[in-house]
Design an enzyme around this catalytic site. Structure first.
Site, PDB file in Angstrom:
ATOM      1  N   GLU A 233       5.645   3.217  11.477  1.00 55.08           N
ATOM      2  CA  GLU A 233       7.001   2.693  11.272  1.00 55.08           C
ATOM      3  C   GLU A 233       6.933   1.271  10.716  1.00 55.08           C
ATOM      4  O   GLU A 233       6.093   0.472  11.139  1.00 55.08           O
ATOM      5  CB  GLU A 233       7.682   2.705  12.643  1.00 55.08           C
ATOM      6  CG  GLU A 233       9.086   2.178  12.691  1.00 55.08           C
ATOM      7  CD  GLU A 233       9.697   2.456  14.069  1.00 55.08           C
ATOM      8  OE1 GLU A 233       9.416   3.528  14.665  1.00 55.08           O
ATOM      9  OE2 GLU A 233      10.439   1.606  14.558  1.00 55.08           O
TER      10      GLU A 233
ATOM     11  N   ASP B 168       4.191   1.632  15.380  1.00 50.74           N
ATOM     12  CA  ASP B 168       5.215   0.766  14.794  1.00 50.74           C
ATOM     13  C   ASP B 168       4.604  -0.609  14.517  1.00 50.74           C
ATOM     14  O   ASP B 168       4.174  -1.305  15.445  1.00 50.74           O
ATOM     15  CB  ASP B 168       6.376   0.640  15.797  1.00 50.74           C
ATOM     16  CG  ASP B 168       7.578  -0.092  15.228  1.00 50.74           C
ATOM     17  OD1 ASP B 168       7.487  -0.593  14.086  1.00 50.74           O
ATOM     18  OD2 ASP B 168       8.606  -0.166  15.922  1.00 50.74           O
TER      19      ASP B 168
ATOM     20  N   HIS C 199      16.823   4.535  15.258  1.00 55.41           N
ATOM     21  CA  HIS C 199      16.321   3.392  16.020  1.00 55.41           C
ATOM     22  C   HIS C 199      17.282   3.159  17.176  1.00 55.41           C
ATOM     23  O   HIS C 199      18.495   3.181  16.995  1.00 55.41           O
ATOM     24  CB  HIS C 199      16.285   2.145  15.129  1.00 55.41           C
ATOM     25  CG  HIS C 199      15.954   0.897  15.884  1.00 55.41           C
ATOM     26  ND1 HIS C 199      16.732  -0.242  15.839  1.00 55.41           N
ATOM     27  CD2 HIS C 199      14.916   0.614  16.708  1.00 55.41           C
ATOM     28  CE1 HIS C 199      16.183  -1.182  16.593  1.00 55.41           C
ATOM     29  NE2 HIS C 199      15.085  -0.696  17.131  1.00 55.41           N
TER      30      HIS C 199
ATOM     31  N   ASP D 201      20.431   2.751  12.205  1.00 58.75           N
ATOM     32  CA  ASP D 201      20.654   1.795  13.292  1.00 58.75           C
ATOM     33  C   ASP D 201      22.161   1.574  13.404  1.00 58.75           C
ATOM     34  O   ASP D 201      22.807   1.207  12.414  1.00 58.75           O
ATOM     35  CB  ASP D 201      19.924   0.484  12.973  1.00 58.75           C
ATOM     36  CG  ASP D 201      20.056  -0.527  14.099  1.00 58.75           C
ATOM     37  OD1 ASP D 201      19.026  -0.885  14.689  1.00 58.75           O
ATOM     38  OD2 ASP D 201      21.189  -0.974  14.374  1.00 58.75           O
TER      39      ASP D 201
ATOM     40  N   GLU E 122      15.283   0.437  10.684  1.00 56.59           N
ATOM     41  CA  GLU E 122      15.969  -0.419  11.661  1.00 56.59           C
ATOM     42  C   GLU E 122      16.368  -1.767  11.070  1.00 56.59           C
ATOM     43  O   GLU E 122      17.276  -2.416  11.553  1.00 56.59           O
ATOM     44  CB  GLU E 122      15.137  -0.598  12.935  1.00 56.59           C
ATOM     45  CG  GLU E 122      13.897  -1.450  12.770  1.00 56.59           C
ATOM     46  CD  GLU E 122      13.068  -1.533  14.055  1.00 56.59           C
ATOM     47  OE1 GLU E 122      12.560  -0.486  14.491  1.00 56.59           O
ATOM     48  OE2 GLU E 122      12.941  -2.630  14.608  1.00 56.59           O
TER      49      GLU E 122
ATOM     50  N   LYS F  29       3.210  -0.047  19.825  1.00 56.07           N
ATOM     51  CA  LYS F  29       3.282  -1.148  18.853  1.00 56.07           C
ATOM     52  C   LYS F  29       1.884  -1.491  18.360  1.00 56.07           C
ATOM     53  O   LYS F  29       0.939  -1.543  19.158  1.00 56.07           O
ATOM     54  CB  LYS F  29       3.900  -2.379  19.527  1.00 56.07           C
ATOM     55  CG  LYS F  29       5.345  -2.188  19.907  1.00 56.07           C
ATOM     56  CD  LYS F  29       6.227  -2.194  18.691  1.00 56.07           C
ATOM     57  CE  LYS F  29       7.664  -1.903  19.040  1.00 56.07           C
ATOM     58  NZ  LYS F  29       8.536  -1.955  17.884  1.00 56.07           N
TER      59      LYS F  29
HETATM   60  C1  LIG Z   1      12.093  -6.649  18.591  1.00 54.14           C
HETATM   61  C2  LIG Z   1      12.349  -5.212  18.940  1.00 54.14           C
HETATM   62  O1  LIG Z   1      12.006  -4.976  20.276  1.00 54.14           O
HETATM   63  C3  LIG Z   1      11.600  -4.239  18.031  1.00 54.14           C
HETATM   64  O2  LIG Z   1      10.222  -4.296  18.330  1.00 54.14           O
HETATM   65  C4  LIG Z   1      12.142  -2.854  18.251  1.00 54.14           C
HETATM   66  C5  LIG Z   1      11.509  -1.813  17.405  1.00 54.14           C
HETATM   67  O3  LIG Z   1      10.863  -2.039  16.429  1.00 54.14           O
HETATM   68  C6  LIG Z   1      11.717  -0.408  17.801  1.00 54.14           C
HETATM   69  O4  LIG Z   1      12.292  -0.141  18.852  1.00 54.14           O
HETATM   70  O5  LIG Z   1      11.313   0.438  17.016  1.00 54.14           O
HETATM   71 MG   LIG Z   2      10.654  -0.256  15.193  1.00 50.25          MG
END
Ligand SMILES: C[C@H](O)[C@@H](O)CC(=O)C(=O)O
Ligand SMILES: [Mg+2]
Length: 440
Positions: free
Chosen positions: A276, A250, A355, A328, A305, A222
């Site tokens: 992402e 992401d 996703h 998704d 997603e 992330k």
């Molecule tokens: C809020 C979710 O956990 C989100 O962060 C999931 C996500 O973006 C992903 O798995 O890709």
């Molecule tokens: Mg994501």
């Protein structure tokens, strides 16, 4: 084969306090409590089989979705399952065209999440009555029947029913071999579990070490809140996994378009395969601009997603706004709408990398992507399905991961059923877990 009249629909608000340990955290969702609006359909058939469906939500949002499910219930109650499935396209349209509810959609937001929960339960029930896991029900279905489940409205400018039929006909070639391949090797996965934004560097290190030991070769991290943090975390993870393994990033919609390009230029040295959700999920042309700007850096754009529906996916494909398409199972209108997106992705030759994660998303989407490989895409090139290692213990038929791959489910249904004791404990606000937390 299908039987019974839907005699009862119940829906429950089930929440898991994942935010307490930062599981699932990202640049926009800093305190996510993974939750589900969980639907159960009962019939008057003697077999006693029930259909279970869910949509994934976060915390408080669940109560709004539960409300929307109740508002849709009259479309399902007292319907014969044979009639629903016999005209599944019509039934999908009926749900998505409700004269009063459609105004708060259409086919997007809360009302569409509720549609997904209800239809997921219908698909679970259908697959259970046929005695097959959902992926196998789809694989064995004759192409015309499969297409009769899809609403082609709004997408015929890029994919007609006849073109979709041709895709499925071509997919018949080599189907048996691909099914065998899936049963032997499973569908390749990547893990997001090591690097949620709320995790400390120590935790990231520890989880990454464990994931490497378990054979994972593809990782997602992330990013998006603080550039210096991102650089440190991406360096840490890239150093741990080495230059050959795959890294994805992401941003969960954190940036404006120019900011996304500038930020990714700074993270390019860590060689991400994709970025992402760099910006708003509604900004199709913004995604296209970012995608074009990142080509020289060798970084693709992935999104989906939080993509409302097949129309947005159509435009993302038309605008060359994504290199990896992320369906998704609970945001689109169930299997019906996901099928249309899988077929459009095939036409545009864009790899689908679903996703998953959340609560139950891995359980559901594995069926769709395994079907996609066997009957539609026939390819694993640049393809993988997300995996997140949380909350599987609450499901009656949890995913099976072997050698970093999803093994095809063997039990009948859509793997949507949760354990009743888990539901009871986590029901909001009167389940044991929440009673304790709320009292504290
Ligand atoms: C809020 C979710 O956990 C989100 O962060 C999931 C996500 O973006 C992903 O798995 O890709
Ligand atoms: Mg994501």
């Amino acid at each position: 084969m299908v039987r019974g009249r839907i005699s009862r629909l119940s829906v429950r608000d089930v929440r898991f306090p994942t935010s307490l340990e930062g599981h699932g955290s990202d640049a926009m969702h800093t305190d996510p409590d993974y939750s589900a609006a969980y639907v159960i359909l009962e019939t008057d058939a003697e077999d006693g089989l029930k259909g279970y469906g869910l949509t994934f939500t976060l915390g408080k949002g669940t109560e709004v979705v539960v409300c929307a499910v109740n508002a849709l219930a009259h479309h399902v109650l007292n319907k014969d399952l044979r009639d629903i499935i016999g005209d599944f396209r019509g039934f999908y349209r009926q749900l998505t065209s409700d004269g009063q509810l459609r105004w708060i959609g259409p086919e997007k937001g809360v009302v569409h999440l509720a549609t997904a929960a209800v239809l997921n339960a219908v698909w679970d029930l259908w697959a259970k009555q046929e005695g097959k896991p959902l992926w196998k029900l789809l694989v064995d279905m004759d192409p015309r029947t499969l297409l009769s489940c899809i609403d082609f409205r709004y997408i015929t400018d890029v994919l007609t029913e006849e073109e979709a039929y041709e895709i499925l006909q071509k997919g018949q070639v080599g189907k048996k071999e691909r099914e065998g391949q899936m049963l032997m090797q499973g569908y390749p996965a990547y893990t997001t579990s090591c690097a949620w934004l709320g995790y400390s560097d120590d935790k990231l290190r520890q989880l990454c070490t464990e994931a490497l030991k378990d054979g994972w070769t593809r990782f997602k991290v992330k990013v998006g809140a603080d550039l210096q943090d991102d650089i440190r975390r991406c360096r840490l993870i890239r150093n741990m996994i080495g230059p050959e393994k795959t890294l994805m990033m992401d941003a969960n919609q954190r940036w404006d378009v120019p900011e996304a390009v500038q930020w990714m230029a700074k993270l390019a040295e860590f060689k991400p395969l994709w970025i992402e959700e760099p910006t708003s999920p509604d900004d199709i042309l913004g995604h296209a601009t970012i995608a074009k700007a990142l080509v020289p850096l060798g970084i693709g754009v992935a999104t989906g997603e939080q993509c409302h529906n097949r129309v947005i996916f159509k435009q993302l494909l038309q605008a060359k706004a994504l290199q990896f398409l992320q369906i998704d199972s609970c945001r689109l209108g169930s299997v019906n709408e996901n099928l249309s997106v899988l077929l459009m992705a095939k036409k545009f030759e864009i790899p689908v990398c679903p996703h998953a994660g959340g609560v139950g998303l891995c359980e559901l989407v594995q069926h769709l992507i395994i079907f996609d490989f066997i009957s539609v895409s026939a390819s694993l090139k640049n393809r993988m399905c997300e995996y997140v290692d949380h909350l599987h213990e609450h499901f009656r038929y949890p995913v099976v991961i072997k050698k970093a791959s999803y093994m095809p489910p063997q039990d009948a249904g859509y793997s949507t059923e949760m354990k009743e004791e888990s539901v009871k404990k986590h029901q909001y606000p009167d389940g044991e877990v929440w009673k304790k937390l709320l009292a504290a």
